[in-house]
Motif scaffolding. Structure first.
Motif, mmCIF file in Angstrom:
data_model
loop_
_atom_site.group_PDB
_atom_site.id
_atom_site.type_symbol
_atom_site.label_atom_id
_atom_site.label_comp_id
_atom_site.label_asym_id
_atom_site.label_seq_id
_atom_site.Cartn_x
_atom_site.Cartn_y
_atom_site.Cartn_z
ATOM 1 N N ARG A 8 10.898 18.470 4.982
ATOM 2 C CA ARG A 8 12.243 19.066 4.867
ATOM 3 C C ARG A 8 12.871 19.271 6.243
ATOM 4 O O ARG A 8 13.435 20.322 6.558
ATOM 5 N N VAL A 9 12.790 18.233 7.090
ATOM 6 C CA VAL A 9 13.274 18.312 8.461
ATOM 7 C C VAL A 9 14.704 17.794 8.553
ATOM 8 O O VAL A 9 15.097 16.845 7.862
ATOM 9 N N ASP A 10 15.480 18.396 9.418
ATOM 10 C CA ASP A 10 16.874 18.027 9.668
ATOM 11 C C ASP A 10 16.962 16.556 10.098
ATOM 12 O O ASP A 10 16.114 16.047 10.836
ATOM 13 N N LEU A 11 18.036 15.881 9.655
ATOM 14 C CA LEU A 11 18.261 14.488 10.039
ATOM 15 C C LEU A 11 18.378 14.320 11.549
ATOM 16 O O LEU A 11 18.036 13.268 12.094
ATOM 17 N N LYS A 12 18.883 15.349 12.237
ATOM 18 C CA LYS A 12 19.026 15.266 13.688
ATOM 19 C C LYS A 12 17.681 15.142 14.385
ATOM 20 O O LYS A 12 17.618 14.717 15.539
ATOM 21 N N VAL A 13 16.614 15.530 13.704
ATOM 22 C CA VAL A 13 15.263 15.383 14.231
ATOM 23 C C VAL A 13 14.576 14.154 13.628
ATOM 24 O O VAL A 13 13.927 13.384 14.322
ATOM 25 N N ALA A 14 14.746 13.966 12.321
ATOM 26 C CA ALA A 14 14.028 12.906 11.613
ATOM 27 C C ALA A 14 14.465 11.511 12.059
ATOM 28 O O ALA A 14 13.623 10.623 12.249
ATOM 29 N N ILE A 15 15.760 11.285 12.240
ATOM 30 C CA ILE A 15 16.230 9.941 12.576
ATOM 31 C C ILE A 15 15.816 9.526 13.986
ATOM 32 O O ILE A 15 15.292 8.416 14.177
ATOM 33 N N PRO A 16 16.009 10.360 15.020
ATOM 34 C CA PRO A 16 15.500 9.958 16.341
ATOM 35 C C PRO A 16 13.993 9.713 16.356
ATOM 36 O O PRO A 16 13.513 8.816 17.039
ATOM 37 N N THR A 17 13.250 10.514 15.576
ATOM 38 C CA THR A 17 11.803 10.303 15.507
ATOM 39 C C THR A 17 11.488 8.941 14.907
ATOM 40 O O THR A 17 10.594 8.228 15.379
ATOM 41 N N SER A 18 12.224 8.555 13.868
ATOM 42 C CA SER A 18 12.000 7.244 13.245
ATOM 43 C C SER A 18 12.354 6.112 14.204
ATOM 44 O O SER A 18 11.717 5.054 14.193
ATOM 45 N N VAL A 19 13.371 6.315 15.033
ATOM 46 C CA VAL A 19 13.746 5.298 16.024
ATOM 47 C C VAL A 19 12.615 5.097 17.033
ATOM 48 O O VAL A 19 12.232 3.962 17.355
ATOM 49 N N VAL A 20 12.048 6.200 17.519
ATOM 50 C CA VAL A 20 10.994 6.115 18.535
ATOM 51 C C VAL A 20 9.735 5.450 17.975
ATOM 52 O O VAL A 20 9.128 4.598 18.630
ATOM 53 N N ILE A 21 9.342 5.801 16.741
ATOM 54 C CA ILE A 21 8.109 5.210 16.194
ATOM 55 C C ILE A 21 8.312 3.726 15.905
ATOM 56 O O ILE A 21 7.388 2.928 16.069
ATOM 57 N N MET A 22 9.525 3.313 15.511
ATOM 58 C CA MET A 22 9.747 1.889 15.284
ATOM 59 C C MET A 22 9.757 1.121 16.598
ATOM 60 O O MET A 22 9.314 -0.036 16.660
ATOM 61 N N ALA A 23 10.244 1.754 17.669
ATOM 62 C CA ALA A 23 10.182 1.113 18.985
ATOM 63 C C ALA A 23 8.732 0.874 19.384
ATOM 64 O O ALA A 23 8.365 -0.212 19.861
ATOM 65 N N CYS A 24 7.889 1.878 19.170
ATOM 66 C CA CYS A 24 6.457 1.731 19.504
ATOM 67 C C CYS A 24 5.810 0.656 18.635
ATOM 68 O O CYS A 24 5.030 -0.173 19.123
ATOM 69 N N GLY A 25 6.129 0.658 17.340
ATOM 70 C CA GLY A 25 5.577 -0.347 16.443
ATOM 71 C C GLY A 25 5.988 -1.755 16.835
ATOM 72 O O GLY A 25 5.184 -2.704 16.758
ATOM 73 N N SER A 26 7.222 -1.914 17.280
ATOM 74 C CA SER A 26 7.705 -3.232 17.697
ATOM 75 C C SER A 26 6.999 -3.712 18.950
ATOM 76 O O SER A 26 6.655 -4.894 19.075
ATOM 77 N N LEU A 27 6.770 -2.803 19.889
ATOM 78 C CA LEU A 27 6.057 -3.180 21.108
ATOM 79 C C LEU A 27 4.620 -3.604 20.796
ATOM 80 O O LEU A 27 4.100 -4.549 21.396
ATOM 81 N N ILE A 28 4.001 -2.906 19.848
ATOM 82 C CA ILE A 28 2.650 -3.308 19.428
ATOM 83 C C ILE A 28 2.689 -4.704 18.818
ATOM 84 O O ILE A 28 1.847 -5.561 19.110
ATOM 85 N N GLY A 29 3.683 -4.943 17.962
ATOM 86 C CA GLY A 29 3.819 -6.253 17.333
ATOM 87 C C GLY A 29 4.049 -7.356 18.352
ATOM 88 O O GLY A 29 3.450 -8.442 18.267
ATOM 89 N N VAL A 30 4.913 -7.102 19.333
ATOM 90 C CA VAL A 30 5.181 -8.097 20.378
ATOM 91 C C VAL A 30 3.916 -8.388 21.172
ATOM 92 O O VAL A 30 3.613 -9.551 21.494
#
Length: 355
Positions: free
Chosen positions: A206-228
């Motif tokens: 039940r976390v605010d979008l202002k926290v949840a969306i930036p967190t999702s951006v950062v984890i996808m950046a990390c996941g993409s770097l792992i994939g690359v």
């Protein structure tokens, strides 16, 4: 934003654009950039969505390549890794420079989980998944995500909890979610862990979008770097990724951070609504485009999978509501006990002869 932190992001942009220009000019690749200009145009929209919503840039890049340009699903996945390694990383640096609040506990867990499973998924799971099922996995995940947002949008946008950066439960949820999403979704489609972590934060914690969306951006950046890193070390990039990446990279390097910035001014509701409609639309598009290959049974399985995802979202929502209610009751109980203790102490101080 503090100027002392802004320079870090500006230096990143200077280094990236300098390297890109050196590559294009030094190897005379302008013709390759011009050849793939439609992808650059598509990712202008996709990168904005990547920075302003819990959808990575590959969420637009994948269907554009696979559905619009009729490319293999494996190319869409590899392009997602490549383009997000610029766009989502640029947005993440921008987020960190702005010192935006992040759900650090779940983020740490998701990073550890994905670091272990994305390489395994890319090397051993993705190669055995048929192209058609790759498309369906993508369509089902984002289609159900879009439907859930369409009828729960008011509730999701009203959340105000900042989250707990040291919550052991959030860490465990992030660890499990990152591991499962990394192996089953990211390795196959190039995206997905952002949506899973965002959903866990919003629906369960039940976390605010202002926290949840930036967190999702950062984890996808990390996941993409792992994939690359995995794709580069294994030398298993799909043909055509480089040209599309070369054209789109300079667009997403600015587009994703722009999404982070602009959505703070105009709000997330309208952007989330538009992206939710697009998610549902791409599910319908894939079902229509692949109707002959799917047949009646395949279409039924796809619809049942969407229903199962929606049931899972609702189950998580109910669990999150119960945990939130339990937390409120616990806080109220502590307050009441503290109040009674204070009253008892004050009463004990009153001398009997004063009554």
């Amino acid at each position: 934003m503090r100027a002392s932190l802004l320079w870090v992001w500006l230096c990143w942009l200077a280094v990236f654009y300098g390297a890109w220009l050196l590559l294009v000019v030094g190897l005379d690749l302008w013709s390759l950039v011009r050849e793939h200009w439609p992808m650059a145009l598509s990712m202008a929209i996709g990168s904005y969505a990547a920075g302003s919503t819990p959808m990575g840039g590959g969420t637009v890049g994948f269907p554009v390549l696979v559905l619009l340009f009729d490319m293999p699903a494996s190319l869409g996945r590899d392009f997602s890794f490549a383009v997000q390694s610029i766009g989502m990383v640029s947005a993440s640096i921008f987020i960190l420079c702005r010192r935006q609040a992040l759900a650090w506990s779940m983020l740490r867990g998701a990073l550890i989980g994905s670091l272990a499973t994305i390489p395994l998924g890319i090397l051993f799971f993705a190669p055995i998944v048929p192209e058609l099922w790759v498309k369906l996995v993508f369509a089902v995940l984002w289609g159900s995500f879009g439907i859930f947002h369409l009828y729960r949008l008011n509730e999701i946008t009203a959340l105000e909890r900042a989250g707990d950066g040291r919550c052991p439960r959030d860490f465990r949820v992030g660890l499990l979610s990152g591991a499962v999403a990394g192996f089953s979704a990211v390795s196959v489609t190039g995206v997905g862990i952002d949506m899973v972590i965002y959903t866990a934060l919003v629906v369960l914690s039940r976390v605010d979008l202002k926290v949840a969306i930036p967190t999702s951006v950062v984890i996808m950046a990390c996941g993409s770097l792992i994939g690359v890193a995995v794709k580069s070390l294994s030398g298993d990039w799909q043909p055509g990724v480089f040209g599309n990446w070369l054209a789109a990279a300079p667009v997403v390097a600015l587009g994703a951070p722009l999404g982070v910035f602009v959505v703070g001014l105009i709000g997330r509701r309208s952007t989330l609504l538009a992206v939710a409609v697009l998610c549902v639309g791409q599910f319908a598009w894939i079902c229509v485009a692949e109707r002959e290959a799917l047949g009646g049974a395949g279409l039924l399985v796809a619809l049942m999978a969407v229903g199962a995802c929606l049931l899972a979202f609702e189950r998580l929502r109910r669990v999150g509501l119960r945990m939130a209610e339990g937390g409120r009751e616990h806080s109220e109980g502590l307050f009441s006990r503290a109040g009674r203790s204070a009253i008892g102490r004050n009463t004990a101080k009153i001398r009997p002869d004063a009554l």
